[in-house]
Design a protein around this motif. Structure first.
Motif: not given
Length: 285
Positions: A25-34, A18-23, A113-118, A264-270
């Motif tokens: 839809q909320e991510y907008m900036m990930k489409q900008l990067v590989r 549920i959380v992953t599926g909803f989040a 919570i999903a929206r907050a993480i996204a 939680y989610e862990i990642g790095v932007t370059q």
């Protein structure tokens, strides 16, 4: 009645979906990067010098005479070390609230919570991309909501030109990132100056914040974008997002007392190609 541990595990799997599926839809900036995966806490990458290679005087590339030694051109890179960033949140809900409240507190908590993480991941990606010292920046002709003198179209064209001069194609997966207020200013100006000839906005279902196109670029509207600036980005070219741990949600069960929903989610932007990003500042007063 409290769930047993086994039931909590099963429910936890459903909650994670549920959380992953909803989040997603909320991510907008990930489409900008590989986006790719990572298994290291520290990631090293190299930013390539964007300027065209030229010969050092008195050497030249054009007009080499017969039997002359060729000029030497050297490509340069700057090493950058980056580290994974963790985004995390949780909430505890009593068994009484889960079972007896009129409001579906469990479902609402999951979505919030999903929206907050996204939102946190989006803020991080946007800030990393636009804060790079090598990003092109230019002042707007005038504030986009000024009474007169503003020209958002020219400002966007200047941003595209600066990207093109750096040898990136601004029309290939181009994105114009706007805050809600600056989007309002842009559309208001277009209506007042262009009338019925303005581009179509939100003619289809809004996906990942994309509300329409202008000058070949997809317009993304998000509160993540800083007001008073518009960012033009070449998608997939500007940088990477390396996922160390994808968005994960677990349920910590305390039978008869509460359930803690932890996400939680862990990642790095370059920022690999900062010259594929161009910022227009002071777009709004």
């Amino acid at each position: 009645m409290a769930d047993t541990t086994g039931e909590a595990d099963i429910r936890g799997l459903n909650i994670n979906k549920i959380v992953t599926g909803f989040a997603l839809q909320e991510y907008m900036m990930k489409q900008l990067v590989r986006v790719s995966s990572s298994s290291k806490w520290q990631e090293r990458y190299y930013k390539e010098t964007a300027a065209d290679l030229t010969a050092t005087a008195p050497s030249v590339i054009q007009g080499i005479s017969r039997l002359s030694t060729f000029p030497t051109l050297e490509v340069s890179w700057t090493q950058v070390n980056s580290y994974q960033v963790k985004h995390a949140a949780e909430d505890s809900i009593s068994v009484e609230d889960i079972e007896g409240d009129d409001v579906d507190v469990l479902q609402r908590t999951l979505l919030r919570i999903a929206r907050a993480i996204a939102k946190s991941v989006d803020d991080y990606i946007y800030a990393t991309l636009t804060d790079d010292a090598d990003v092109n920046t230019t002042a707007a002709t005038a504030a986009w909501d000024a009474g007169s003198g503003q020209d958002p179209i020219k400002d966007i064209l200047v941003a595209q030109r600066k990207i093109a001069v750096a040898n990136y194609n601004p029309h290939k997966s181009g994105f114009l990132l706007l805050s809600p207020k600056d989007y309002e200013s842009l559309v208001t100006w277009l209506i007042s100056t262009k009338g019925s000839s303005i581009p179509q906005f939100a003619s289809e279902r809004v996906v990942n914040g994309v509300v329409g196109k202008i000058l070949g670029a997809s317009i993304v509207v998000s509160n993540t974008v800083t007001a008073d600036e518009a960012a033009y980005v070449v998608g997939q070219e500007c940088g990477n997002y390396l996922t160390f741990s994808p968005l994960t949600t677990v349920v910590v069960d305390d039978p008869g007392i509460k359930k803690t929903i932890r996400s939680y989610e862990i990642g790095v932007t370059q920022v690999t190609n900062p010259k594929s990003i161009s910022i227009v500042t002071n777009t709004q007063t």
